[in-house]
Design a protein around this motif. Structure first.
Motif, PDB file in Angstrom:
ATOM      1  N   LYS A   1       0.843  -1.244   0.168  1.00  0.00           N
ATOM      2  CA  LYS A   1       0.014  -0.179  -0.533  1.00  0.00           C
ATOM      3  C   LYS A   1       0.849   1.177   0.121  1.00  0.00           C
ATOM      4  O   LYS A   1       0.335   1.893  -0.918  1.00  0.00           O
ATOM      5  N   ARG A   2       1.889   1.150   0.873  1.00  0.00           N
ATOM      6  CA  ARG A   2       3.159   2.753   0.635  1.00  0.00           C
ATOM      7  C   ARG A   2       3.882   2.092  -0.715  1.00  0.00           C
ATOM      8  O   ARG A   2       3.698   3.350  -1.133  1.00  0.00           O
ATOM      9  N   ILE A   3       4.240   1.772  -0.776  1.00  0.00           N
ATOM     10  CA  ILE A   3       4.546   1.469  -2.430  1.00  0.00           C
ATOM     11  C   ILE A   3       3.927   2.062  -3.337  1.00  0.00           C
ATOM     12  O   ILE A   3       4.682   2.593  -4.025  1.00  0.00           O
ATOM     13  N   GLN A   4       2.419   1.507  -3.579  1.00  0.00           N
ATOM     14  CA  GLN A   4       1.836   2.332  -4.358  1.00  0.00           C
ATOM     15  C   GLN A   4       1.084   3.027  -4.117  1.00  0.00           C
ATOM     16  O   GLN A   4       0.844   4.740  -5.220  1.00  0.00           O
ATOM     17  N   GLU A   5       1.364   4.280  -3.365  1.00  0.00           N
ATOM     18  CA  GLU A   5       0.401   5.171  -2.732  1.00  0.00           C
ATOM     19  C   GLU A   5       1.931   6.736  -3.301  1.00  0.00           C
ATOM     20  O   GLU A   5       1.789   7.273  -3.490  1.00  0.00           O
ATOM     21  N   ALA A   6       3.077   5.574  -3.042  1.00  0.00           N
ATOM     22  CA  ALA A   6       4.358   6.825  -3.690  1.00  0.00           C
ATOM     23  C   ALA A   6       4.300   6.287  -4.995  1.00  0.00           C
ATOM     24  O   ALA A   6       5.381   7.183  -5.757  1.00  0.00           O
ATOM     25  N   GLY A   7       4.100   5.510  -5.383  1.00  0.00           N
ATOM     26  CA  GLY A   7       3.807   5.701  -7.352  1.00  0.00           C
ATOM     27  C   GLY A   7       5.463   4.941  -7.607  1.00  0.00           C
ATOM     28  O   GLY A   7       5.030   5.275  -9.112  1.00  0.00           O
ATOM     29  N   LEU A   8       4.912   3.869  -7.166  1.00  0.00           N
ATOM     30  CA  LEU A   8       6.173   2.980  -7.557  1.00  0.00           C
ATOM     31  C   LEU A   8       6.018   1.638  -7.431  1.00  0.00           C
ATOM     32  O   LEU A   8       7.298   0.422  -7.182  1.00  0.00           O
ATOM     33  N   ALA A   9       4.860   1.542  -7.654  1.00  0.00           N
ATOM     34  CA  ALA A   9       4.560   0.021  -8.094  1.00  0.00           C
ATOM     35  C   ALA A   9       5.317  -1.286  -8.891  1.00  0.00           C
ATOM     36  O   ALA A   9       5.598  -2.250  -8.855  1.00  0.00           O
ATOM     37  N   ASP A  10       6.540  -0.130 -10.138  1.00  0.00           N
ATOM     38  CA  ASP A  10       6.758  -0.664 -10.529  1.00  0.00           C
ATOM     39  C   ASP A  10       8.448  -1.224 -10.718  1.00  0.00           C
ATOM     40  O   ASP A  10       9.253  -1.538 -11.203  1.00  0.00           O
ATOM     41  N   ARG A  11       8.430  -0.454  -9.418  1.00  0.00           N
ATOM     42  CA  ARG A  11       9.995  -0.704  -8.815  1.00  0.00           C
ATOM     43  C   ARG A  11      10.614  -0.797  -7.225  1.00  0.00           C
ATOM     44  O   ARG A  11      11.881  -1.706  -7.400  1.00  0.00           O
ATOM     45  N   VAL A  12       9.499  -1.183  -6.783  1.00  0.00           N
ATOM     46  CA  VAL A  12       9.607  -1.862  -5.656  1.00  0.00           C
ATOM     47  C   VAL A  12       8.885  -3.190  -5.490  1.00  0.00           C
ATOM     48  O   VAL A  12       7.236  -2.978  -5.515  1.00  0.00           O
ATOM     49  N   HIS A  13       8.940  -3.845  -4.480  1.00  0.00           N
ATOM     50  CA  HIS A  13       8.189  -5.040  -4.584  1.00  0.00           C
ATOM     51  C   HIS A  13       8.524  -6.007  -3.119  1.00  0.00           C
ATOM     52  O   HIS A  13       9.514  -5.856  -2.489  1.00  0.00           O
ATOM     53  N   PRO A  14       7.755  -5.748  -2.738  1.00  0.00           N
ATOM     54  CA  PRO A  14       7.629  -5.882  -1.055  1.00  0.00           C
ATOM     55  C   PRO A  14       6.967  -7.525  -1.175  1.00  0.00           C
ATOM     56  O   PRO A  14       6.866  -8.065  -1.938  1.00  0.00           O
ATOM     57  N   ILE A  15       8.324  -8.480  -0.268  1.00  0.00           N
ATOM     58  CA  ILE A  15       8.526  -9.855   0.177  1.00  0.00           C
ATOM     59  C   ILE A  15       8.337  -9.987   1.918  1.00  0.00           C
ATOM     60  O   ILE A  15       8.647  -8.916   2.119  1.00  0.00           O
ATOM     61  N   HIS A  16       7.466 -11.532   1.810  1.00  0.00           N
ATOM     62  CA  HIS A  16       7.593 -11.555   3.604  1.00  0.00           C
ATOM     63  C   HIS A  16       8.423 -12.641   4.062  1.00  0.00           C
ATOM     64  O   HIS A  16       8.213 -13.661   2.873  1.00  0.00           O
ATOM     65  N   THR A  17       9.471 -12.790   4.293  1.00  0.00           N
ATOM     66  CA  THR A  17      10.908 -13.224   4.383  1.00  0.00           C
ATOM     67  C   THR A  17      11.523 -13.343   5.658  1.00  0.00           C
ATOM     68  O   THR A  17      11.493 -11.963   6.176  1.00  0.00           O
ATOM     69  N   ASP A  18      12.171 -14.258   6.609  1.00  0.00           N
ATOM     70  CA  ASP A  18      13.248 -14.516   6.894  1.00  0.00           C
ATOM     71  C   ASP A  18      14.647 -14.391   6.000  1.00  0.00           C
ATOM     72  O   ASP A  18      14.470 -15.113   5.442  1.00  0.00           O
ATOM     73  N   ALA A  19      15.357 -13.510   6.690  1.00  0.00           N
ATOM     74  CA  ALA A  19      16.040 -13.369   6.359  1.00  0.00           C
ATOM     75  C   ALA A  19      17.431 -14.333   6.298  1.00  0.00           C
ATOM     76  O   ALA A  19      18.659 -14.770   5.427  1.00  0.00           O
ATOM     77  N   ARG A  20      16.957 -15.711   7.079  1.00  0.00           N
ATOM     78  CA  ARG A  20      17.606 -16.846   6.350  1.00  0.00           C
ATOM     79  C   ARG A  20      17.492 -17.910   5.939  1.00  0.00           C
ATOM     80  O   ARG A  20      17.982 -19.179   5.640  1.00  0.00           O
TER      81      ARG A  20
END
Length: 258
Positions: A92-111
């Motif tokens: 939602k924040r990424i879309q509001e910033a107008g960057l849906a084509d350049r920022v990809h949200p991922i839910h993951t553990d660093a390991r």
């Protein structure tokens, strides 16, 4: 503009961070998870070049503000990876910033990163790497996802020198287990170089990092979101020990041992 908003704007306009100063202070505070994220990100870009089109993993991105900032300011493709923040909220924040084509949200553990080996041109992490990266096996694991010759850069809370038995009272009274990850630039340099997998180009304390940290806490306090125990600790320290470590390295090998 309301008096509080004007105070926030003045407090968070810093000459050494011209890019960050252009962002809405209320947006930053509404989405805070720690120290000023854009200052940390901009301080890393002072030593780490980023170029349009680069694939960059933002490891432990929190509310994705750093991913949004780096994508907007440098034209990169950012993968905003975090365990503690829902990717739908970040989207939602990424879309509001107008960057849906350049920022990809991922839910993951660093390991347990779900990426192809050698996929990223660069890996960055702000106020997060200390939670998993002190493990001697973590850097070799993380580097699997970085292309040969790629860059990895982090900014983490740290100390100029690790205190011994003579820890100052203002640190001793605030010391909690998480603060055992407050390490020095020289510690991080040794920790990374011992793997033989990277060349460390920079390992230092961000200039005026403690001042930045306290300035941020004082600004947050204007709207009731400060954290006075940390502010008191920073005031007592006066920039002697506390601040932010900045580390930049480049991968030196095509083969990461398993």
């Amino acid at each position: 503009m309301s008096p509080i908003k004007e105070q926030l704007r003045r407090a968070l306009t810093v000459e050494r961070y011209p890019r960050s100063s252009a962002y809405d202070p209320q947006w930053l505070i509404d989405n805070l998870m720690g120290p000023h994220p854009l200052w940390l990100a901009e301080s890393l870009t002072h030593v780490m070049p980023l170029h349009p089109g680069m694939r960059v993993l933002d490891l432990g991105c929190g509310t994705a503000l750093t991913s949004i900032f780096l994508a907007r300011e440098f034209g990169i493709q950012a993968w905003a990876a975090d365990l503690w923040t829902k990717p739908t909220d970040n989207w939602k924040r990424i879309q509001e910033a107008g960057l849906a084509d350049r920022v990809h949200p991922i839910h993951t553990d660093a390991r347990a990163l779900p990426f192809a080996e050698g996929f990223f041109d660069a890996i960055v992490s702000f106020d997060a790497y200390q939670y998993f990266g002190t493990d001697v096996l973590y850097l070799p694991y993380c580097l699997k996802f970085l292309k040969p010759g790629g860059s990895i850069g982090i900014v983490v809370p740290g100390l100029r020198l690790e205190p011994g038995s003579d820890m100052p009272p203002y640190l001793a009274t605030r010391w909690v287990p998480d603060m055992c990850s407050y390490l020095s630039p020289s510690w991080w340099r040794r920790h990374w170089e011992r793997t033989g997998l990277v060349t460390v180009e920079v390992a230092d304390m961000i200039p005026d990092g403690a001042e930045d940290w306290l300035r941020w806490l004082d600004a947050c306090d204007l709207v009731g979101r400060g954290f006075e125990p940390d502010a008191e600790m920073l005031r007592a320290d006066r920039g002697e020990l506390l601040g932010f470590c900045r580390v930049l390295a480049h991968s030196t090998t095509r083969h990461i041992p398993r």
